[in-house]
Design an enzyme around this catalytic site. Structure first.
Site, mmCIF file in Angstrom:
data_model
loop_
_atom_site.group_PDB
_atom_site.id
_atom_site.type_symbol
_atom_site.label_atom_id
_atom_site.label_comp_id
_atom_site.label_asym_id
_atom_site.label_seq_id
_atom_site.Cartn_x
_atom_site.Cartn_y
_atom_site.Cartn_z
ATOM 1 C CE LYS A 1 6.534 -7.167 7.874
ATOM 2 N NZ LYS A 1 6.000 -6.196 6.509
ATOM 3 C CB THR B 1 2.405 -8.524 6.246
ATOM 4 O OG1 THR B 1 2.061 -9.413 5.188
ATOM 5 C CG2 THR B 1 2.264 -8.826 7.447
ATOM 6 C CE LYS C 1 1.372 -12.394 6.155
ATOM 7 N NZ LYS C 1 1.669 -13.298 5.035
HETATM 8 P P1 NAD Z 1 9.904 -6.300 -1.807
HETATM 9 O O1 NAD Z 1 10.687 -5.532 -0.417
HETATM 10 O O2 NAD Z 1 10.161 -6.996 -2.723
HETATM 11 O O3 NAD Z 1 8.905 -4.838 -2.411
HETATM 12 C C1 NAD Z 1 8.675 -3.479 -1.430
HETATM 13 C C2 NAD Z 1 8.604 -2.729 -2.920
HETATM 14 O O4 NAD Z 1 8.280 -1.780 -2.026
HETATM 15 C C3 NAD Z 1 10.530 -2.655 -2.613
HETATM 16 O O5 NAD Z 1 10.407 -2.684 -4.219
HETATM 17 C C4 NAD Z 1 10.438 -1.094 -2.754
HETATM 18 O O6 NAD Z 1 11.278 -0.486 -3.633
HETATM 19 C C5 NAD Z 1 8.977 -0.540 -2.517
HETATM 20 N N1 NAD Z 1 9.406 0.754 -2.257
HETATM 21 C C6 NAD Z 1 10.081 0.913 -0.640
HETATM 22 N N2 NAD Z 1 9.331 2.347 -0.228
HETATM 23 C C7 NAD Z 1 8.581 2.910 -0.530
HETATM 24 C C8 NAD Z 1 7.951 3.897 -1.462
HETATM 25 N N3 NAD Z 1 8.152 4.755 -0.355
HETATM 26 N N4 NAD Z 1 7.761 4.348 -1.823
HETATM 27 C C9 NAD Z 1 7.014 3.288 -3.125
HETATM 28 N N5 NAD Z 1 7.520 2.187 -3.374
HETATM 29 C C10 NAD Z 1 8.240 1.524 -2.603
HETATM 30 O O7 NAD Z 1 8.799 -6.821 -0.322
HETATM 31 P P2 NAD Z 1 8.114 -7.607 -1.520
HETATM 32 O O8 NAD Z 1 8.576 -8.890 -1.168
HETATM 33 O O9 NAD Z 1 6.943 -7.967 -2.637
HETATM 34 O O10 NAD Z 1 6.573 -7.929 -0.062
HETATM 35 C C11 NAD Z 1 5.669 -6.554 0.239
HETATM 36 C C12 NAD Z 1 4.595 -6.790 0.868
HETATM 37 O O11 NAD Z 1 4.531 -8.365 1.257
HETATM 38 C C13 NAD Z 1 5.372 -6.919 2.871
HETATM 39 O O12 NAD Z 1 4.658 -6.507 3.699
HETATM 40 C C14 NAD Z 1 5.705 -8.516 3.148
HETATM 41 O O13 NAD Z 1 5.160 -8.734 4.344
HETATM 42 C C15 NAD Z 1 4.084 -8.789 3.025
HETATM 43 N N6 NAD Z 1 4.551 -10.393 2.178
HETATM 44 C C16 NAD Z 1 5.259 -11.036 0.856
HETATM 45 C C17 NAD Z 1 5.545 -12.129 0.882
HETATM 46 C C18 NAD Z 1 6.792 -12.946 0.369
HETATM 47 O O14 NAD Z 1 6.388 -13.746 -0.244
HETATM 48 N N7 NAD Z 1 7.861 -11.808 -0.312
HETATM 49 C C19 NAD Z 1 4.414 -12.992 1.369
HETATM 50 C C20 NAD Z 1 3.226 -12.552 2.000
HETATM 51 C C21 NAD Z 1 3.048 -11.201 2.163
#
Ligand code: NAD
Length: 290
Positions: free
Chosen positions: A237, A87, A162
């Site tokens: 966010k 997102t 979204k």
């Molecule tokens: P998260 O923080 O658990 O995962 C993100 C991952 O990206 C981390 O493991 C981090 O180490 C990695 N990362 C960061 N910088 C990086 C880079 N330069 N190269 C490679 N890896 C890198 O977050 P999440 O909960 O998995 O969410 C991911 C996305 O999905 C976000 O944009 C969030 O808004 C969206 N989202 C999350 C949810 C939820 O319920 N968690 C629901 C819908 C959408």
């Protein structure tokens, strides 16, 4: 298919696991060094992307997406699909898609709804903007990771869908929580409140599916001490992204703005960080008018 998954966090890891389970050949990279059974670890994002038919990114925000995209786009094979499921702001989605298209790639912004539970169960909903050919190519992957994929039009439109959806969700959750708190003070039982509203014109997903009152309605984070679920931080966010987009598009969104402000106060000043976004109910419960 040969797939690279970049970002193996709460969402990316179970999505990658489902792709592995469906027999795809998955290579992964995460900046935090996360590794996952069945996913071949790559030493960098560019290395993971080399030779992949689809590069799926699941990253925290638009700035990180832009950095990762600048690294992976030159490594990708022309004709391959850059599928961003994070997102992010609409501008970043459109900028990354333009770079990818200039390099001969097919680009999609495909944010999801359904949270970690949906990612694990393979029941996410994908809202997809970008290349129609890329959408057709990615359909088998959407079917493995989700239950529904809606094509929303050109690049950025998946993110637009979204943030509009989540703006409605933030507003209806707050409305549902403040109405429960008012009903408490008027002496109405929560069960009666739920029974009436869930079958009346005040019903919504927030009331009917994700009821913020413990012990009432289907099981929800309220029944587990408001452990997320969908955290108030992530709601903040998304509400900020919708306000940023509204600013740029000159759209009047007073309820979205108020919801963003209430979640900001909740997360930053009232210990709401890390709690489910439905924990707005105990917040209102404790308050009076002043
Ligand atoms: P998260 O923080 O658990 O995962 C993100 C991952 O990206 C981390 O493991 C981090 O180490 C990695 N990362 C960061 N910088 C990086 C880079 N330069 N190269 C490679 N890896 C890198 O977050 P999440 O909960 O998995 O969410 C991911 C996305 O999905 C976000 O944009 C969030 O808004 C969206 N989202 C999350 C949810 C939820 O319920 N968690 C629901 C819908 C959408």
């Amino acid at each position: 298919m040969k797939i690279a998954v970049i970002g193996l966090g709460h969402m990316g890891a179970p999505m990658a696991a489902n792709l592995v389970g469906a027999g795809h050949e998955v290579t992964g990279f995460d900046a935090a060094g996360v590794t996952l059974a069945g996913v071949s670890p790559a030493p960098s994002a560019a290395a993971a992307a080399t030779g992949a038919e689809v590069v799926l990114t699941m990253l925290p925000d638009g700035a990180i997406l832009r950095r990762v995209a600048a690294e992976v786009i030159p490594a990708m094979t022309p004709g391959a699909v850059l599928l961003d499921c994070s997102t992010v702001d609409v501008d970043s989605a459109r900028a990354v898609a333009a770079q990818a298209e200039a390099a001969g790639l097919l680009a999609l912004d495909a944010p999801v709804s359904g949270g970690v539970g949906g990612a694990s169960a393979g029941t996410l909903t994908f809202m997809v903007g970008g290349s129609e050919a890329g959408f057709a190519r990615s359909r088998p992957l959407f079917e493995v990771m989700g239950q529904k994929a809606v094509f929303c039009g050109p690049s950025g439109n998946g993110q637009a869908a979204k943030i509009c959806n989540n703006m409605i969700l933030g507003v209806t959750m707050i409305a549902t929580c403040e109405a429960f708190a008012l009903a408490d003070k008027l002496g109405l039982s929560r069960q009666a409140m739920y029974d009436v509203v869930s079958t009346s014109s005040g019903s919504s997903w927030s009331m009917n599916v994700y009821c913020p009152a413990p012990g009432v309605g289907p099981a929800s984070p309220a029944d587990r001490g408001y452990v997320p679920g969908f955290s108030a931080d992530l709601m903040l966010k998304d509400l900020r992204l919708s306000q940023q987009a509204a600013e740029l598009a000159d759209a009047d969104t007073p309820m979205g703005a108020r919801a963003a402000d209430l979640y900001r106060v909740f997360v930053e000043e009232e210990n709401g960080r890390g709690r489910d976004f439905s924990a707005m109910l105990p917040r209102f419960e404790r308050r009076g008018r002043s």
